[in-house]
Design a protein around this motif. Structure first.
Motif, PDB file in Angstrom:
ATOM      1  N   THR A 181      50.109 -43.084 137.002  1.00  0.00           N
ATOM      2  CA  THR A 181      48.838 -42.933 138.201  1.00  0.00           C
ATOM      3  C   THR A 181      49.637 -42.727 139.363  1.00  0.00           C
ATOM      4  O   THR A 181      50.360 -43.699 139.737  1.00  0.00           O
ATOM      5  N   LEU A 182      49.098 -41.995 140.222  1.00  0.00           N
ATOM      6  CA  LEU A 182      49.668 -41.871 141.549  1.00  0.00           C
ATOM      7  C   LEU A 182      48.255 -41.726 142.427  1.00  0.00           C
ATOM      8  O   LEU A 182      48.079 -40.620 143.038  1.00  0.00           O
ATOM      9  N   GLU A 183      47.872 -42.920 143.072  1.00  0.00           N
ATOM     10  CA  GLU A 183      47.008 -42.984 143.891  1.00  0.00           C
ATOM     11  C   GLU A 183      47.284 -43.693 145.113  1.00  0.00           C
ATOM     12  O   GLU A 183      48.079 -44.925 144.966  1.00  0.00           O
ATOM     13  N   GLN A 184      46.356 -43.826 146.166  1.00  0.00           N
ATOM     14  CA  GLN A 184      46.531 -44.461 147.447  1.00  0.00           C
ATOM     15  C   GLN A 184      46.074 -46.039 147.134  1.00  0.00           C
ATOM     16  O   GLN A 184      45.221 -46.330 146.691  1.00  0.00           O
ATOM     17  N   GLY A 185      47.344 -46.980 147.289  1.00  0.00           N
ATOM     18  CA  GLY A 185      46.990 -48.217 147.081  1.00  0.00           C
ATOM     19  C   GLY A 185      46.070 -48.751 148.151  1.00  0.00           C
ATOM     20  O   GLY A 185      46.109 -48.216 149.486  1.00  0.00           O
ATOM     21  N   GLU A 186      45.580 -49.797 147.834  1.00  0.00           N
ATOM     22  CA  GLU A 186      44.837 -50.571 148.985  1.00  0.00           C
ATOM     23  C   GLU A 186      45.709 -51.146 150.094  1.00  0.00           C
ATOM     24  O   GLU A 186      46.844 -51.522 149.920  1.00  0.00           O
ATOM     25  N   GLY A 187      45.302 -50.953 151.279  1.00  0.00           N
ATOM     26  CA  GLY A 187      46.130 -51.408 152.413  1.00  0.00           C
ATOM     27  C   GLY A 187      47.351 -50.493 152.647  1.00  0.00           C
ATOM     28  O   GLY A 187      48.385 -50.826 153.559  1.00  0.00           O
ATOM     29  N   GLU A 188      47.382 -49.381 151.986  1.00  0.00           N
ATOM     30  CA  GLU A 188      48.443 -48.328 151.959  1.00  0.00           C
ATOM     31  C   GLU A 188      48.078 -47.416 152.949  1.00  0.00           C
ATOM     32  O   GLU A 188      47.068 -46.583 152.620  1.00  0.00           O
ATOM     33  N   SER A 189      48.804 -46.796 153.897  1.00  0.00           N
ATOM     34  CA  SER A 189      48.521 -45.902 154.836  1.00  0.00           C
ATOM     35  C   SER A 189      48.784 -44.376 154.289  1.00  0.00           C
ATOM     36  O   SER A 189      49.460 -44.435 153.291  1.00  0.00           O
ATOM     37  N   LEU A 190      47.938 -43.558 154.679  1.00  0.00           N
ATOM     38  CA  LEU A 190      47.997 -42.200 153.980  1.00  0.00           C
ATOM     39  C   LEU A 190      49.685 -41.653 154.083  1.00  0.00           C
ATOM     40  O   LEU A 190      49.984 -41.058 153.091  1.00  0.00           O
ATOM     41  N   GLU A 191      50.389 -41.840 155.149  1.00  0.00           N
ATOM     42  CA  GLU A 191      51.854 -41.641 155.275  1.00  0.00           C
ATOM     43  C   GLU A 191      52.421 -42.194 154.188  1.00  0.00           C
ATOM     44  O   GLU A 191      53.426 -41.851 153.380  1.00  0.00           O
ATOM     45  N   GLN A 192      52.196 -43.811 154.312  1.00  0.00           N
ATOM     46  CA  GLN A 192      52.974 -44.304 153.078  1.00  0.00           C
ATOM     47  C   GLN A 192      52.706 -43.849 151.641  1.00  0.00           C
ATOM     48  O   GLN A 192      53.797 -43.890 150.963  1.00  0.00           O
ATOM     49  N   PHE A 193      51.441 -43.476 151.314  1.00  0.00           N
ATOM     50  CA  PHE A 193      51.457 -42.953 150.128  1.00  0.00           C
ATOM     51  C   PHE A 193      51.936 -41.795 149.784  1.00  0.00           C
ATOM     52  O   PHE A 193      52.528 -41.310 148.838  1.00  0.00           O
ATOM     53  N   GLY A 194      51.811 -40.853 151.104  1.00  0.00           N
ATOM     54  CA  GLY A 194      52.597 -39.592 151.055  1.00  0.00           C
ATOM     55  C   GLY A 194      54.046 -39.620 150.707  1.00  0.00           C
ATOM     56  O   GLY A 194      54.540 -38.714 149.751  1.00  0.00           O
ATOM     57  N   GLU A 195      54.441 -40.743 151.195  1.00  0.00           N
ATOM     58  CA  GLU A 195      55.961 -40.888 150.893  1.00  0.00           C
ATOM     59  C   GLU A 195      56.249 -41.084 149.498  1.00  0.00           C
ATOM     60  O   GLU A 195      57.213 -40.540 148.931  1.00  0.00           O
ATOM     61  N   LYS A 196      55.364 -41.760 148.903  1.00  0.00           N
ATOM     62  CA  LYS A 196      55.274 -42.193 147.386  1.00  0.00           C
ATOM     63  C   LYS A 196      55.211 -40.685 146.695  1.00  0.00           C
ATOM     64  O   LYS A 196      56.007 -40.583 145.597  1.00  0.00           O
ATOM     65  N   VAL A 197      54.461 -40.117 147.002  1.00  0.00           N
ATOM     66  CA  VAL A 197      54.103 -38.747 146.342  1.00  0.00           C
ATOM     67  C   VAL A 197      55.384 -37.916 146.552  1.00  0.00           C
ATOM     68  O   VAL A 197      55.686 -37.220 145.478  1.00  0.00           O
ATOM     69  N   TYR A 198      55.941 -37.799 147.830  1.00  0.00           N
ATOM     70  CA  TYR A 198      57.013 -37.237 148.104  1.00  0.00           C
ATOM     71  C   TYR A 198      58.108 -37.380 147.064  1.00  0.00           C
ATOM     72  O   TYR A 198      58.815 -36.542 146.384  1.00  0.00           O
ATOM     73  N   LYS A 199      58.303 -38.796 146.904  1.00  0.00           N
ATOM     74  CA  LYS A 199      59.381 -39.071 145.807  1.00  0.00           C
ATOM     75  C   LYS A 199      59.103 -38.807 144.501  1.00  0.00           C
ATOM     76  O   LYS A 199      59.893 -38.569 143.860  1.00  0.00           O
ATOM     77  N   ALA A 200      57.742 -39.230 144.269  1.00  0.00           N
ATOM     78  CA  ALA A 200      57.300 -38.944 142.672  1.00  0.00           C
ATOM     79  C   ALA A 200      57.450 -37.586 142.082  1.00  0.00           C
ATOM     80  O   ALA A 200      57.908 -37.427 141.181  1.00  0.00           O
TER      81      ALA A 200
END
Ligand code: HEC
Ligand SMILES: [Cu+2]
Length: 339
Positions: A236-255
């Protein structure tokens, strides 16, 4: 920050063993038999070595020519002795062969009710895909780095169907004693039944280029009743609560392992670095140029061959159908934020 360049002890996995003298953990149904064969091989060859070399030194001493007229023994050979030193090693060789062959046959024949997981190797990361799950399985390791994750239930047969997108890689789980080449243009298989809970390291063991040694992953053995939930969580790769769009983007980038080919500063890797990309005028291979806006970044990810950056070759795979809209928006927001 290169997510895949992680020394094994940082992978969040237990070290392969506590001391260099300790054998690897035996964490699959194949491990015990393979270890047994190796211990027998080592013992038999060790004992043979001592016997042969020891006898040689003894004879050197015993039959040394003692005087000018010391006669050589008239004995030319000993039939019984020669038969024994041929037959006994031959028996051992047959034992090694039959034992190895039986193990090989077992390793090559996954049970019909195995769980199927798809493995892809490419420079320089592994992708583990679960049927019906939208993204490949990953896990967070040290310092927010993300590594590919293979989740398997304990005590159930798992079959990996493996292929490569580029060169020959080799999939290796030392703790399970399974290793198999992963070859472009064909499928290869390994299967195993994990017998111990925990995290174990996965390696690529066929030299495949610059960052071969960083082509690491984690295999996580879980209780069968937790298996479904663990797979769901890992895929599952979803934006977590309290996570900014950029932070989630970094996760996607690495995933999606963009960092295996791109740097987050302006330095080049396989592809261009992203530092300062947004808003600049990008020179293309066909001599034209384009403003690096959201649309350009989006197109570069979904249709990487539409516009090739000057000085680079079209090596980037398309991520169309793999990255959904939310993930893509976050990814673009993250790339925009890189200065
Ligand atoms: C196998 C290596 C590889 C992977 C993996 C990869 N890229 Fe690329 N990428 C390249 C190469 C090579 C280029 C330059 C050639 C081209 O334009 O296609 C490039 C170009 C780009 C560009 C245009 C950059 C510029 O300076 O104009 C963007 C944006 C981009 N990639 C984003 C991504 C994202 C996001 C990911 C992860 C989802 C990713 N790439 C994964 C190799 C890769
Ligand atoms: Cu490799």
């Amino acid at each position: 920050m290169i997510a895949y360049f992680i020394p094994p002890e940082k992978l969040g996995t237990p070290p392969m063993s506590d001391s260099p003298w300790e054998l690897l953990p035996t964490a699959s149904n194949h491990a015990q038999s393979l270890d047994g064969l190796y211990i027998l091989l080592t013992a038999v060859t060790g004992i043979s070595f001592v016997l042969v070399i020891g006898t040689m030194f003894y004879f050197m001493w015993k039959y040394k020519m003692k005087s000018e007229d010391d006669k050589t023994s008239p004995l030319t050979h000993n039939g019984k002795l020669e038969f024994a030193w041929s037959a006994i090693p031959a028996i051992f060789l047959m034992v090694f062969f039959v034992w190895g062959e039986l193990d090989f046959v077992k390793l090559s024949s996954p049970p019909a009710d195995s769980i199927d997981i798809h493995v892809t190797g490419q420079k320089w990361y592994w992708t583990f895909e679960y049927p019906g799950r939208p993204v490949a399985a990953t896990t967070e390791v040290e310092d927010g780095e993300i590594a590919p994750l293979l989740v398997v239930p304990k005590g159930q047969a798992v079959r990996l169907t493996m292929t490569s997108k580029d060169v020959i890689h080799s999939f290796y789980i030392p703790a399970f004693r399974v290793k198999k080449d992963v070859v472009p243009g064909r499928y290869t298989y390994v299967w195993f039944e994990a017998t111990e809970l925990g995290d174990f390291p996965v390696f690529c063991t066929e030299y495949c280029g610059d960052e071969h040694s960083s082509m690491l992953a984690v295999v996580r053995v879980v209780e069968p009743e937790d298996y479904k939930a663990e797979v769901a969580a890992a895929t599952t790769l979803e934006q977590g609560e309290g996570e900014s769009l950029e932070q989630f983007g970094e996760k996607v980038y690495k995933a999606f392992a963009c960092n295996s080919c791109h740097n987050t500063d302006a330095t080049r890797k396989v592809g261009p670095g992203f530092g300062g990309l947004y808003g600049k005028s990008e020179n293309l291979a066909d001599g034209s140029s384009v403003e690096a806006d959201e649309n350009y970044i989006r197109e570069s990810i979904m249709e990487p061959n539409a516009k090739i950056v000057a000085g680079y070759t079209p090596q980037m795979p398309s991520f169309a159908g793999q990255i959904n809209d939310e993930q893509l928006n976050a990814l673009i927001a993250y790339i925009k934020s890189l200065k």
